[in-house]
Scaffold this motif. Structure first.
Motif, PDB file in Angstrom:
ATOM      1  N   SER A 208       3.263   6.492  -1.300  1.00 25.33           N
ATOM      2  CA  SER A 208       1.801   6.558  -1.190  1.00 25.33           C
ATOM      3  C   SER A 208       1.151   5.348  -1.862  1.00 25.33           C
ATOM      4  CB  SER A 208       1.279   7.858  -1.800  1.00 25.33           C
ATOM      5  OG  SER A 208       1.455   7.870  -3.200  1.00 25.33           O
ATOM      6  N   LEU A 209       1.821   4.742  -2.860  1.00 26.15           N
ATOM      7  CA  LEU A 209       1.229   3.562  -3.498  1.00 26.15           C
ATOM      8  C   LEU A 209       1.198   2.385  -2.532  1.00 26.15           C
ATOM      9  CD1 LEU A 209       2.530   3.534  -7.162  1.00 26.15           C
ATOM     10  CD2 LEU A 209       0.428   4.447  -6.217  1.00 26.15           C
ATOM     11  N   GLU A 211       1.177   2.704   0.724  1.00 30.63           N
ATOM     12  CA  GLU A 211       0.176   3.069   1.724  1.00 30.63           C
ATOM     13  C   GLU A 211      -1.225   2.803   1.199  1.00 30.63           C
ATOM     14  OE1 GLU A 211       2.611   6.568   4.114  1.00 30.63           O
ATOM     15  OE2 GLU A 211       0.972   7.115   2.788  1.00 30.63           O
ATOM     16  N   ALA A 212      -1.438   3.151  -0.075  1.00 27.25           N
ATOM     17  CA  ALA A 212      -2.760   2.928  -0.666  1.00 27.25           C
ATOM     18  C   ALA A 212      -3.099   1.443  -0.648  1.00 27.25           C
ATOM     19  CB  ALA A 212      -2.810   3.469  -2.091  1.00 27.25           C
ATOM     20  N   SER A 213      -2.106   0.609  -0.965  1.00 30.57           N
ATOM     21  CA  SER A 213      -2.352  -0.832  -0.970  1.00 30.57           C
ATOM     22  C   SER A 213      -2.728  -1.321   0.427  1.00 30.57           C
ATOM     23  CB  SER A 213      -1.115  -1.567  -1.475  1.00 30.57           C
ATOM     24  OG  SER A 213      -1.267  -2.942  -1.279  1.00 30.57           O
ATOM     25  N   ALA A 214      -1.955  -0.887   1.424  1.00 28.49           N
ATOM     26  CA  ALA A 214      -2.250  -1.289   2.803  1.00 28.49           C
ATOM     27  C   ALA A 214      -3.617  -0.765   3.222  1.00 28.49           C
ATOM     28  CB  ALA A 214      -1.168  -0.758   3.743  1.00 28.49           C
ATOM     29  N   ASP A 215      -3.902   0.475   2.804  1.00 31.94           N
ATOM     30  CA  ASP A 215      -5.157   1.110   3.159  1.00 31.94           C
ATOM     31  C   ASP A 215      -6.345   0.326   2.618  1.00 31.94           C
ATOM     32  OD1 ASP A 215      -6.377   3.679   4.208  1.00 31.94           O
ATOM     33  OD2 ASP A 215      -7.220   3.619   2.201  1.00 31.94           O
ATOM     34  N   LEU A 216      -6.174  -0.242   1.428  1.00 28.69           N
ATOM     35  CA  LEU A 216      -7.268  -0.981   0.800  1.00 28.69           C
ATOM     36  C   LEU A 216      -7.346  -2.412   1.299  1.00 28.69           C
ATOM     37  CD1 LEU A 216      -6.724   0.459  -2.744  1.00 28.69           C
ATOM     38  CD2 LEU A 216      -8.790   0.734  -1.399  1.00 28.69           C
ATOM     39  N   GLY A 217      -6.473  -2.769   2.249  1.00 27.69           N
ATOM     40  CA  GLY A 217      -6.579  -4.088   2.852  1.00 27.69           C
ATOM     41  C   GLY A 217      -5.483  -5.044   2.439  1.00 27.69           C
ATOM     42  N   GLY A 218      -4.518  -4.570   1.643  1.00 22.69           N
ATOM     43  CA  GLY A 218      -3.453  -5.450   1.198  1.00 22.69           C
ATOM     44  C   GLY A 218      -2.399  -5.630   2.276  1.00 22.69           C
ATOM     45  N   GLY A 219      -2.098  -6.880   2.635  1.00 21.80           N
ATOM     46  CA  GLY A 219      -1.026  -7.145   3.588  1.00 21.80           C
ATOM     47  C   GLY A 219       0.317  -6.972   2.909  1.00 21.80           C
ATOM     48  N   THR A 223       0.973  -6.508  -1.146  1.00 19.24           N
ATOM     49  CA  THR A 223       1.524  -5.245  -1.617  1.00 19.24           C
ATOM     50  C   THR A 223       2.777  -5.487  -2.447  1.00 19.24           C
ATOM     51  OG1 THR A 223       0.649  -4.146   0.333  1.00 19.24           O
ATOM     52  CG2 THR A 223       2.368  -2.997  -0.876  1.00 19.24           C
TER      53      THR A 223
ATOM     54  N   PHE B  56      -1.135   4.985   9.053  1.00 16.15           N
ATOM     55  CA  PHE B  56       0.171   5.096   8.406  1.00 16.15           C
ATOM     56  C   PHE B  56       1.236   5.559   9.391  1.00 16.15           C
ATOM     57  CE2 PHE B  56      -2.631   6.324   4.656  1.00 16.15           C
ATOM     58  CZ  PHE B  56      -2.828   5.000   4.327  1.00 16.15           C
ATOM     59  N   PRO B  76      -2.751  -0.585   8.992  1.00 13.90           N
ATOM     60  CA  PRO B  76      -3.707   0.095   8.107  1.00 13.90           C
ATOM     61  C   PRO B  76      -4.680  -0.878   7.436  1.00 13.90           C
ATOM     62  CG  PRO B  76      -1.500   0.905   7.698  1.00 13.90           C
ATOM     63  CD  PRO B  76      -1.367  -0.211   8.688  1.00 13.90           C
ATOM     64  N   PHE B  77      -4.169  -2.084   7.044  1.00 13.90           N
ATOM     65  CA  PHE B  77      -5.042  -3.015   6.319  1.00 13.90           C
ATOM     66  C   PHE B  77      -6.021  -3.713   7.245  1.00 13.90           C
ATOM     67  CE2 PHE B  77      -0.797  -4.894   6.851  1.00 13.90           C
ATOM     68  CZ  PHE B  77      -1.085  -5.968   7.673  1.00 13.90           C
ATOM     69  N   ASN B  82     -10.854   4.011   4.833  1.00 18.73           N
ATOM     70  CA  ASN B  82     -10.113   4.085   3.579  1.00 18.73           C
ATOM     71  C   ASN B  82      -9.779   5.525   3.248  1.00 18.73           C
ATOM     72  OD1 ASN B  82     -11.804   1.274   2.835  1.00 18.73           O
ATOM     73  ND2 ASN B  82      -9.664   1.399   2.267  1.00 18.73           N
ATOM     74  N   PHE B  85      -6.034   9.717  -1.433  1.00 22.34           N
ATOM     75  CA  PHE B  85      -4.776  10.420  -1.235  1.00 22.34           C
ATOM     76  C   PHE B  85      -4.726  11.710  -2.029  1.00 22.34           C
ATOM     77  CE2 PHE B  85      -3.999   6.131  -0.066  1.00 22.34           C
ATOM     78  CZ  PHE B  85      -3.056   6.182   0.930  1.00 22.34           C
ATOM     79  N   ALA B  89      -2.627   8.392  -5.710  1.00 19.88           N
ATOM     80  CA  ALA B  89      -1.944   7.110  -5.493  1.00 19.88           C
ATOM     81  C   ALA B  89      -2.605   5.964  -6.243  1.00 19.88           C
ATOM     82  CB  ALA B  89      -1.865   6.789  -3.990  1.00 19.88           C
ATOM     83  N   PHE B  91      -2.543   2.937  -8.895  1.00 16.87           N
ATOM     84  CA  PHE B  91      -1.469   2.045  -9.321  1.00 16.87           C
ATOM     85  C   PHE B  91      -1.261   2.215 -10.821  1.00 16.87           C
ATOM     86  CE2 PHE B  91      -3.608  -0.328  -5.774  1.00 16.87           C
ATOM     87  CZ  PHE B  91      -2.705   0.094  -4.818  1.00 16.87           C
ATOM     88  N   TYR B 102      -8.975  -3.466  -6.680  1.00 18.48           N
ATOM     89  CA  TYR B 102      -7.828  -3.926  -5.892  1.00 18.48           C
ATOM     90  C   TYR B 102      -8.210  -4.322  -4.457  1.00 18.48           C
ATOM     91  CZ  TYR B 102      -3.184  -4.111  -3.854  1.00 18.48           C
ATOM     92  OH  TYR B 102      -2.057  -4.530  -3.215  1.00 18.48           O
ATOM     93  N   VAL B 106      -7.558  -8.156  -2.875  1.00 23.18           N
ATOM     94  CA  VAL B 106      -6.755  -8.579  -1.720  1.00 23.18           C
ATOM     95  C   VAL B 106      -7.637  -9.148  -0.604  1.00 23.18           C
ATOM     96  CG1 VAL B 106      -4.848  -7.009  -2.181  1.00 23.18           C
ATOM     97  CG2 VAL B 106      -6.726  -6.257  -0.733  1.00 23.18           C
ATOM     98  N   ARG B 107      -8.940  -8.937  -0.707  1.00 22.15           N
ATOM     99  CA  ARG B 107      -9.850  -9.553   0.256  1.00 22.15           C
ATOM    100  C   ARG B 107     -10.305 -10.925  -0.228  1.00 22.15           C
ATOM    101  NH1 ARG B 107     -10.357  -4.360   1.311  1.00 22.15           N
ATOM    102  NH2 ARG B 107     -11.104  -3.595   3.310  1.00 22.15           N
TER     103      ARG B 107
END
Lengths: 308, 350
Positions: A208-209, A211-219, A223, B56, B76-77, B82, B85, B89, B91, B102, B106-107
């Motif tokens: 899930s971590l 997934e959370a990173s990808a969800d927030l826009g991290g490629g 990630t 996902f 997803p990105f 958004n 979870f 989740a 970090f 975060y 990443v943006r």
């Protein structure tokens, strides 16, 4: 919801009262005296650690301060710093130390680079079945003798060996026997010790971590760099301690595939055997111990050991 | 952009795991700015739908569009949604502030700007003083709010919430429900909320989709879902229902089919006392359960069915005799709901 009224009433089983047997009285005593409990539990391992580990290290240090009578070849127990000074100032020892540390560092870096993708595949991509098979496959080489594996690499890297056969169509050559061969062989030997901790570390990173990173826009790269690597850093350090310290003390592999090159272990070996100078050997053996201490101290400063 | 365009449109969405269809042909329009709940038991496919929307999982067939744009094959990105979870989740190696920042990091938002925005987001969830803590130093409710701040700071068009209150205790859950509702109103964005708690769904939602076995069983406002359940499944899953199967319906209502009536719509008196109701039936009081604000009575009807009656414990509550007493129950025809499918034998007990 409904109660079956026709069921017979349950009969009370007769529970005998507890008796004061010796074992029971012992248990009662221990449960009331936590310090006694703790000392019984830790006594044996602590004694073992003290005797075998600390005492042996102390003996090594003391021996390094003695000297050998050059005429009789007997150890004379006169205190001197000559051995230490010789090891610290002798150009031979400096060269070999640098070479050994260089080899150990290269082996560690190569192992981490190979282990990361393998461990990632095992922990995050492979099916549970493939995961089990891969763990067994990685443990399997540990069942074979170290010597057999080192000699296997000697034959692989020999002239006209498998390595040459593989790379010659592309214009490559076998590195022959020397430091590159030593690095290759050591990397092979210690790879399982690096893969397993990294694999265990990655297992502990919840999906899930990522997934959370990808969800927030991290490629993928973000990630890995910002989430996965910081979380498995302690595991990487743990693996690197294995490969680094094992390489630092090795002297057999370099004998088998290293050509004329020597590492610190060889110097120790020669001085214990042929040269019959145990105090000097002890002084040389202190070098890798100091390096490992320095390495652990450096690692400690990064905070990686806090979560180990 | 026209207001008529749905925030999310799912067409023929199907997801198979092996031979099992976790999601089985779901068509759904979610309106811009609404609080939409997906309600269902575990394994009903609601979470899979959420994960498909987040990206996902890849659907086996069907499409997902976000404000008219097909995003089915986007990573997803690369989607403007958004997720909060279920396990939050967060970090663990980052401070609360870094967690919230975060998405901005990443943006490529500069450090000072992103920290400023993250602080503002933390202030909206009333965690301004916790910026430098690690997630492990927070309580469950606080982590929940950090997760909310982290997901909303990047200003998504749609916020997906996967049973976000599941891990909290009852009091905190009720408090967070209110906060969620307020947050949704302030942000004005679409919330898609997955839950198995029917009470939570009824309390929070503008509209609810009740999921069962990978399909939407009923779609409607909370009042529609509760007052007019469309199937025996919905009637039994959302709240408590007295469900009468074909035979019992014949005896009690004089017509076939499957019907249901809510416990609070049934009134009860001691036998032989007058009862104002369209229909009455006689029975024996089998159980009396005191639940604080109300009392639950279980009555075994002579017609061969068991009904649950909910009586408010107000000043006017009729004195009820003890268990085994003969009683009369009654209800009005307008409170009877005809459930669509003439289902196979169903018990009348929830």
């Amino acid at each position: 919801m409904t109660v079956d009224a026709s069921a017979p009433p349950t009969r009370r089983a007769v529970v005998p009262p507890q008796r004061g047997s010796i074992a029971r009285r012992g248990s009662v005593f221990l449960s009331r005296h936590p310090r006694v409990r703790l000392s019984l539990l830790l006594g044996a391992p602590l004694f073992w650690l003290g005797l075998v580990y600390i005492a042996a290290l102390a003996a090594l240090l003391i021996t390094a301060l003695w000297t050998v009578d050059s005429f009789t070849g007997q150890i004379s127990q006169t205190w001197t710093l000559d051995n230490i000074v010789a090891v610290l100032t002798g150009s031979l020892y400096q060269t070999v130390t640098l070479r050994t540390v260089g080899v150990a560092l290269l082996v560690t870096i190569i192992d981490i680079l190979i282990a990361l993708p393998i461990a990632f595949y095992m922990a995050k991509v492979a099916s549970p079945r493939a995961q089990r098979i891969l763990v067994i496959a990685i443990l399997m080489p540990l069942w074979a003798s170290y010597l057999v594996k080192a000699y296997a690499w000697r034959s692989v890297l020999s002239q006209g060996g498998i390595f040459e056969w593989l790379v010659s169509p592309f214009g490559g050559h076998s590195p022959g026997y020397g430091l590159p061969a030593t690095i290759i062989t050591l990397s092979y030997l210690w790879l399982p010790y690096v893969i397993l901790p990294i694999y265990a570390g990655l297992e502990r990173v919840p999906d899930s971590l990522m997934e959370a990173s990808a969800d927030l826009g991290g490629g993928t790269w973000s990630t890995l760099r910002l989430v996965v690597l910081p979380m498995i850093w302690p595991a990487i350090i743990a693996g690197s301690i294995f490969s680094f310290s094992l390489s630092l003390g090795d002297y057999i592999t370099v004998n088998i595939v290293g050509g004329a090159n020597q590492m610190l272990g060889n110097l120790v070996y020669t001085n214990v055997g042929a040269a019959n100078n145990l105090p000097l050997a002890a002084a040389i053996a202190l070098i890798p111990i100091l390096i490992i201490f320095a390495y652990l101290a450096a690692v400690r400063r990064t905070g990686a050991l806090n979560n180990l | 952009m026209t207001g008529a365009q749905p925030a999310i449109r799912l067409t023929g969405l199907t997801k198979s795991f092996g031979s099992v269809n976790a999601v089985d042909g779901v068509d759904l329009d979610i309106v811009e700015g609404e609080f939409f709940s997906m309600l269902g038991p575990s394994g009903s496919g609601k979470t899979t739908v959420l994960r498909l929307i987040a990206g996902f999982e890849q659907p086996t067939s069907g499409t997902i569009s976000l404000r008219g744009q097909d995003v089915t094959n986007r990573a997803p990105f690369d989607r403007d949604v958004n997720t909060v979870f279920q396990d939050y989740a967060l970090f663990p190696h980052m401070s609360v502030l870094d967690n919230v920042a975060y998405g901005l990091r990443v943006r490529g938002v500069a450090k000072r700007a992103r920290q400023e925005q993250a602080r503002a987001a933390l202030d909206t969830v009333r965690l301004g003083g916790f910026a430098d803590r690690k997630p492990s130093q927070l309580s469950g409710g606080q982590r929940q709010r950090v997760a909310l701040a982290r997901a909303t700071v990047v200003q998504p068009k749609v916020l997906l919430l996967d049973e976000p209150l599941g891990a909290l205790d009852l009091k905190l859950r009720e408090q967070m429900q209110v906060e969620l509702k307020e947050l949704q109103r302030t942000l004005g964005i679409t919330f898609i909320f997955v839950t198995h708690d029917q009470q939570e769904a009824l309390t929070l939602s503008d509209r609810i989709a009740v999921f069962n076995e990978g399909r939407i069983e009923q779609l409607g406002t909370p009042a529609e879902i509760y007052e007019r359940p469309a199937s025996p499944f919905v009637a039994a899953f959302v709240g408590t229902s007295n469900i009468f199967d074909d035979g019992i319906s014949q005896a009690l209502l004089g017509r076939g089919g499957v019907h249901s009536v809510r416990p609070e719509k049934i009134s009860v008196t001691t036998e032989n006392l007058p009862l104002v109701a369209d229909r009455t039936a006689a029975g024996v009081l089998a159980e009396i359960i005191y639940v604080g604000s109300s009392t639950q009575l279980i009555v075994d009807l002579d017609a061969g069915s068991r009904v649950v009656v909910l009586e408010q414990n107000d000043a006017h509550r009729a004195a009820t005799n003890g268990r085994g007493a003969r009683v009369t129950v009654g209800w009005n025809d307008s409170d009877i709901v005809t459930l669509a499918a003439p289902a196979p034998a169903l018990t009348s007990h929830p």
